[in-house]
Design a protein around this motif. Structure first.
Motif: not given
Length: 219
Positions: A83-89
């Motif tokens: 989840l962390i990567g897509p939400i940062i993007e």
């Protein structure tokens, strides 16, 4: 699925989402970021891949290092990687660039404080640490090194590599290193995270040793 589990899962996901948004705030502030984000930025500069995708890939690769360290992931560990990567993007796509250094400083400060609050939210769910925190506790459990020694060695290495690859090292990097620990010491108890609960969340596998100190959340 019990109500308690559902509530903990909701707390985990909301905490991870806020953590990722806080990370995006500090990235967009462009004053320097934490070592792992510097590393990801360096890889973005060299590969052209998206920041979110590379964040996921790095999390997955770090998770593989748990195997020789005999660490066991929890649901929170897996969701952290996913989840962390897509939400940062998504957050970086939404957030505007700041027009001057004062606005940048305000954005960075908001991100740093929100990250400390988000840490208390997701750690309090007690569903497993992030891959990087698990790496630190795994090094401690396997070799007996103090957690701060393993953390310093790993983060200094990824910071140097990330900087050499083109990641953004600046005053924000120093501010993060100096302030995130004290801020989490304030926000974790406010979010209902006691020291015993923090130890349980940060250590997925039982160990015969007691940690010398607790890791500051690092995704």
């Amino acid at each position: 699925m019990t109500f308690s589990f559902t509530r903990r899962l909701a707390r985990l996901i909301s905490g991870l989402a806020l953590y990722a948004f806080a990370d995006a705030l500090m990235i967009r502030a462009a004053l320097g970021v934490d070592p792992w984000t510097v590393f990801a930025q360096g890889l973005v500069a060299q590969t052209g891949l998206g920041f979110g995708l590379l964040t996921n890939i790095i999390g997955g690769l770090v998770l593989l290092l748990w195997i020789p360290l005999r660490q066991r992931p929890g649901l929170g560990t897996v969701l952290n990687v996913l989840l962390i990567g897509p939400i940062i993007e998504l957050s970086l796509w939404i957030l505007p660039s700041m027009p001057n250094v004062w606005a940048q400083a305000g954005m960075f400060t908001a991100g740093l404080v929100l990250l400390a609050v988000a840490s208390g939210i997701y750690i309090g769910a007690q569903m497993g640490p992030g891959p990087r925190d698990g790496l630190m506790t795994g090094i401690h459990n396997r070799f007996g090194w103090p957690i701060w020694v393993g953390r310093f060695g790993v983060e200094a290495t990824v910071l140097l590599i990330g900087w050499l690859l083109g990641g953004n090292v600046g005053l924000g990097t120093l501010a993060f290193a100096l302030l995130i620990g004290p801020l989490c010491n304030i926000t974790l108890p406010l979010m209902g995270v006691r020291s015993g609960r923090l130890a349980a969340a940060a250590t997925p596998a039982p160990s015969p040793r007691s940690p010398d100190d607790q890791p500051v959340p690092a995704r």
